[in-house]
Design a protein around this motif. Structure first.
Motif, PDB file in Angstrom:
ATOM      1  N   GLY A   1      25.141 -20.575 -24.685  1.00 25.55           N
ATOM      2  CA  GLY A   1      26.210 -19.606 -24.376  1.00 25.55           C
ATOM      3  C   GLY A   1      27.459 -20.236 -23.785  1.00 25.55           C
ATOM      4  O   GLY A   1      27.569 -21.466 -23.657  1.00 25.55           O
ATOM      5  N   LEU A   2      28.410 -19.384 -23.420  1.00 23.27           N
ATOM      6  CA  LEU A   2      29.693 -19.860 -22.886  1.00 23.27           C
ATOM      7  C   LEU A   2      29.517 -20.471 -21.497  1.00 23.27           C
ATOM      8  O   LEU A   2      28.877 -19.898 -20.640  1.00 23.27           O
ATOM      9  CB  LEU A   2      30.683 -18.700 -22.785  1.00 23.27           C
ATOM     10  CG  LEU A   2      31.154 -18.068 -24.095  1.00 23.27           C
ATOM     11  CD1 LEU A   2      32.075 -16.885 -23.820  1.00 23.27           C
ATOM     12  CD2 LEU A   2      31.850 -19.099 -24.972  1.00 23.27           C
ATOM     13  N   ALA A   3      30.102 -21.657 -21.298  1.00 27.73           N
ATOM     14  CA  ALA A   3      29.996 -22.332 -20.000  1.00 27.73           C
ATOM     15  C   ALA A   3      31.300 -23.057 -19.667  1.00 27.73           C
ATOM     16  O   ALA A   3      31.280 -24.117 -19.046  1.00 27.73           O
ATOM     17  CB  ALA A   3      28.816 -23.299 -20.005  1.00 27.73           C
TER      18      ALA A   3
ATOM     19  N   LEU B   1      31.193 -17.817 -33.303  1.00 26.08           N
ATOM     20  CA  LEU B   1      31.372 -19.225 -33.672  1.00 26.08           C
ATOM     21  C   LEU B   1      31.538 -20.071 -32.424  1.00 26.08           C
ATOM     22  O   LEU B   1      31.200 -21.245 -32.402  1.00 26.08           O
ATOM     23  CB  LEU B   1      32.622 -19.396 -34.544  1.00 26.08           C
ATOM     24  CG  LEU B   1      32.518 -19.027 -36.020  1.00 26.08           C
ATOM     25  CD1 LEU B   1      33.860 -19.208 -36.689  1.00 26.08           C
ATOM     26  CD2 LEU B   1      31.454 -19.879 -36.734  1.00 26.08           C
ATOM     27  N   GLU B   2      32.087 -19.461 -31.363  1.00 25.35           N
ATOM     28  CA  GLU B   2      32.199 -20.161 -30.089  1.00 25.35           C
ATOM     29  C   GLU B   2      31.160 -19.697 -29.081  1.00 25.35           C
ATOM     30  O   GLU B   2      30.589 -20.505 -28.356  1.00 25.35           O
ATOM     31  CB  GLU B   2      33.595 -19.957 -29.473  1.00 25.35           C
ATOM     32  CG  GLU B   2      33.643 -20.456 -28.039  1.00 25.35           C
ATOM     33  CD  GLU B   2      35.022 -20.527 -27.435  1.00 25.35           C
ATOM     34  OE1 GLU B   2      35.989 -20.057 -28.056  1.00 25.35           O
ATOM     35  OE2 GLU B   2      35.125 -21.075 -26.316  1.00 25.35           O
TER      36      GLU B   2
ATOM     37  N   LYS C   1      22.555 -17.625 -17.640  1.00 20.88           N
ATOM     38  CA  LYS C   1      21.784 -17.287 -18.840  1.00 20.88           C
ATOM     39  C   LYS C   1      22.345 -17.945 -20.105  1.00 20.88           C
ATOM     40  O   LYS C   1      21.695 -17.916 -21.148  1.00 20.88           O
ATOM     41  CB  LYS C   1      21.632 -15.763 -18.992  1.00 20.88           C
ATOM     42  CG  LYS C   1      22.894 -14.965 -19.251  1.00 20.88           C
ATOM     43  CD  LYS C   1      22.476 -13.498 -19.424  1.00 20.88           C
ATOM     44  CE  LYS C   1      23.533 -12.498 -19.729  1.00 20.88           C
ATOM     45  NZ  LYS C   1      24.913 -12.680 -19.749  1.00 20.88           N
ATOM     46  N   ALA C   2      23.530 -18.573 -19.983  1.00 24.67           N
ATOM     47  CA  ALA C   2      24.056 -19.362 -21.111  1.00 24.67           C
ATOM     48  C   ALA C   2      23.056 -20.455 -21.495  1.00 24.67           C
ATOM     49  O   ALA C   2      23.074 -20.957 -22.623  1.00 24.67           O
ATOM     50  CB  ALA C   2      25.402 -19.984 -20.751  1.00 24.67           C
ATOM     51  N   GLY C   3      22.148 -20.815 -20.547  1.00 27.31           N
ATOM     52  CA  GLY C   3      21.199 -21.894 -20.796  1.00 27.31           C
ATOM     53  C   GLY C   3      19.791 -21.419 -21.142  1.00 27.31           C
ATOM     54  O   GLY C   3      18.851 -22.212 -21.113  1.00 27.31           O
TER      55      GLY C   3
ATOM     56  N   SER D   1      26.638 -20.901 -34.214  1.00 24.42           N
ATOM     57  CA  SER D   1      27.661 -21.728 -34.813  1.00 24.42           C
ATOM     58  C   SER D   1      27.041 -22.878 -35.628  1.00 24.42           C
ATOM     59  O   SER D   1      27.450 -23.146 -36.758  1.00 24.42           O
ATOM     60  CB  SER D   1      28.538 -22.260 -33.684  1.00 24.42           C
ATOM     61  OG  SER D   1      29.614 -22.960 -34.184  1.00 24.42           O
ATOM     62  N   LYS D   2      26.022 -23.528 -35.051  1.00 23.83           N
ATOM     63  CA  LYS D   2      25.365 -24.634 -35.750  1.00 23.83           C
ATOM     64  C   LYS D   2      24.642 -24.125 -36.994  1.00 23.83           C
ATOM     65  O   LYS D   2      24.676 -24.767 -38.041  1.00 23.83           O
ATOM     66  CB  LYS D   2      24.378 -25.342 -34.810  1.00 23.83           C
ATOM     67  CG  LYS D   2      25.008 -26.118 -33.667  1.00 23.83           C
ATOM     68  CD  LYS D   2      25.760 -27.372 -34.082  1.00 23.83           C
ATOM     69  CE  LYS D   2      24.845 -28.485 -34.528  1.00 23.83           C
ATOM     70  NZ  LYS D   2      25.589 -29.778 -34.683  1.00 23.83           N
TER      71      LYS D   2
END
Ligand code: AMP
Ligand code: GLY
Length: 420
Positions: free
Chosen positions: A145-147, A98-99, A176-178, A105-106
């Motif tokens: 991803g997480l940033a 979810l995070e 790679k979060a992007g 999540s969307k």
């Protein structure tokens, strides 16, 4: 039954959680892994992402474990602990998506009819740019991803939107979060964060706060992990909060079986509350603003959730009717090029009583002296019968603490914190 408690993490949030847990009649020993300068009496030298060592420690020490940050959750700390039968308060790796994946999540919000901004997901930068051009650039670009709260760019025109897509997808500013981005409709309104404690099927309200995510006064500059917060949130009437808990938070918990702290970031729009994001953990600095207002024990519901699988037995939380204001003091260069290693002066002149709470994050002690060791360094929370009073108390204390290159916002609790 008194228990040893292990808190995983090293931020101001973990200092605040450890401080609150330390007041519980149910706690025997506290450990924080790896902790920071403010939790040094409780620290054990294990990194928050070293799941095996944490697991061994918790097993040997017979601890109840509370997870602070997102990284160990994404790595499956909770899955691992559960497999070994160790009590742990936090979501599994799957629930933490979810995070950890904004695209997931969307999609979850869409599939479950939860209110959120319209969006599209892209893995190809040209297609992302074509879409944002078609929206005249009036959009928000988010790394999947997480940033650390920094991978979101709010844009107002085509040029800004194109640059945002390039920064995230081509230049890989967040690694790679992007690889995948979400491009979503820009919402207008004021933001609030709603915290809840969850036991897998039900949720207990755990306070509201308003975070100030932008680096500079007047809500300008880049997004950060959070530069300050106040609690409770203004502009969230009781009946709307009820709707948020009943129509957003509880259905999300039931659908996912979520355990732990669930953070719902909302935009209060003319059409009602819309979800900006879920976080699978307590907010930072929301924890530093909310926990001083919590009068009841925090460990009681955590233990009920972990040992009985239900928050049910624990009474609902009691709140102080005072307001808090938390100001983050950060290192030079935060959030991009952080300079650390400066000696922190003046801490001893701050009396951690009389409505002042000093929570550490990026600090370490050497030969008895405090030094900066991270981007966000100290969070000072002031508490008083009005937000103005709380802000005055916090800033008076902030004024006594300094180091080379120290930076903080001067308008926490006063900025409008609205997206026009
Ligand atoms: P997030 O990490 O998704 O909560 O985004 C970080 C910040 O970006 C939020 O706190 C908002 O200030 C802003 N933001 C995110 N999504 C939107 C949106 N759809 N419209 C306007 N601002 C947004
Ligand atoms: N303060 C925002 C967060 O914890 O994500």
């Amino acid at each position: 039954m008194r228990k040893d408690v292990l808190i995983v993490g090293s931020g101001g949030r973990e200092h605040a959680i450890a401080w609150k847990v330390s007041q519980s009649p149910l706690v025997r020993n506290i450990f924080v892994a790896p902790g920071n300068g403010g939790t040094r009496m409780w620290n054990v030298p294990i990194q928050a992402t070293d799941i095996d060592s944490l697991c061994n420690f918790a097993e040997k020490q017979d601890c109840l474990t509370i997870v602070g940050p997102e990284a160990p959750l994404e790595l499956g700390l909770v899955n691992h602990f559960r497999k070994k039968g160790l009590p742990v308060f936090g979501p599994t790796k799957e629930q933490a998506r979810l995070e950890s994946s904004k695209a997931f999540s969307k999609e979850f919000m869409l599939d479950n009819g939860l209110p959120t901004a319209k969006f599209k997901t892209f893995s190809n930068p040209e297609q992302a740019i074509d879409y944002s051009d078609s929206m005249e650039g009036n959009i928000v670009v988010k790394a999947d991803g997480l940033a650390s709260g920094k991978g979101v760019m709010v844009c107002s025109n085509r040029e800004e939107a194109r640059n945002a897509v390039r920064t995230i997808m081509v230049e890989k500013a967040f690694g790679k979060a992007g690889n995948v981005v979400i491009v979503e409709e820009k919402l207008s309104g004021s933001e609030v964060s709603v915290m809840a404690m969850c036991d897998g099927s039900d949720a207990m309200f755990l306070g509201t706060a308003v975070d100030h995510k932008r680096l500079l006064d007047g809500d300008r500059g880049p997004n950060t992990g959070g530069m300050g917060a106040y609690s409770p949130a203004a502009g969230l009437p009781e009946e709307v909060l009820e709707v948020v808990m009943e129509k957003i938070v509880k259905p999300t918990v039931r659908k996912t079986g979520f355990t732990g702290f669930l953070y719902t970031g909302l935009m209060m729009t003319a059409e009602g509350p819309m979800i900006l994001e879920f976080n699978a953990r307590f907010g930072d600095p929301e924890a530093q603003a909310i926990l001083p207002r919590l009068e009841s024990d925090i460990l009681d519901p955590v233990m009920s959730a972990c040992y009985e699988g239900s928050l049910g037995g624990s009474s609902s939380p009691k709140w102080s009717n005072l307001n808090t204001c938390s100001v983050i003091m950060c290192s030079a260069g935060y959030p991009l090029h952080v300079k650390t290693g400066a000696e922190i002066k003046g801490l001893k002149f701050v009396d951690s009583e009389n409505g002042i709470f000093v929570f550490h994050s990026g600090t370490r002690f050497q030969d008895g002296r405090p030094y900066t060791s991270g981007g966000r360094v100290i969070c000072v929370t002031g508490m008083a019968s009005s937000l103005e009073g709380a802000s005055g108390i916090a800033y008076a204390a902030v004024g006594k603490i300094h180091w080379e290159g120290e930076n903080h916002r001067t308008d926490i609790g006063r900025a409008r914190n609205e997206v026009p």
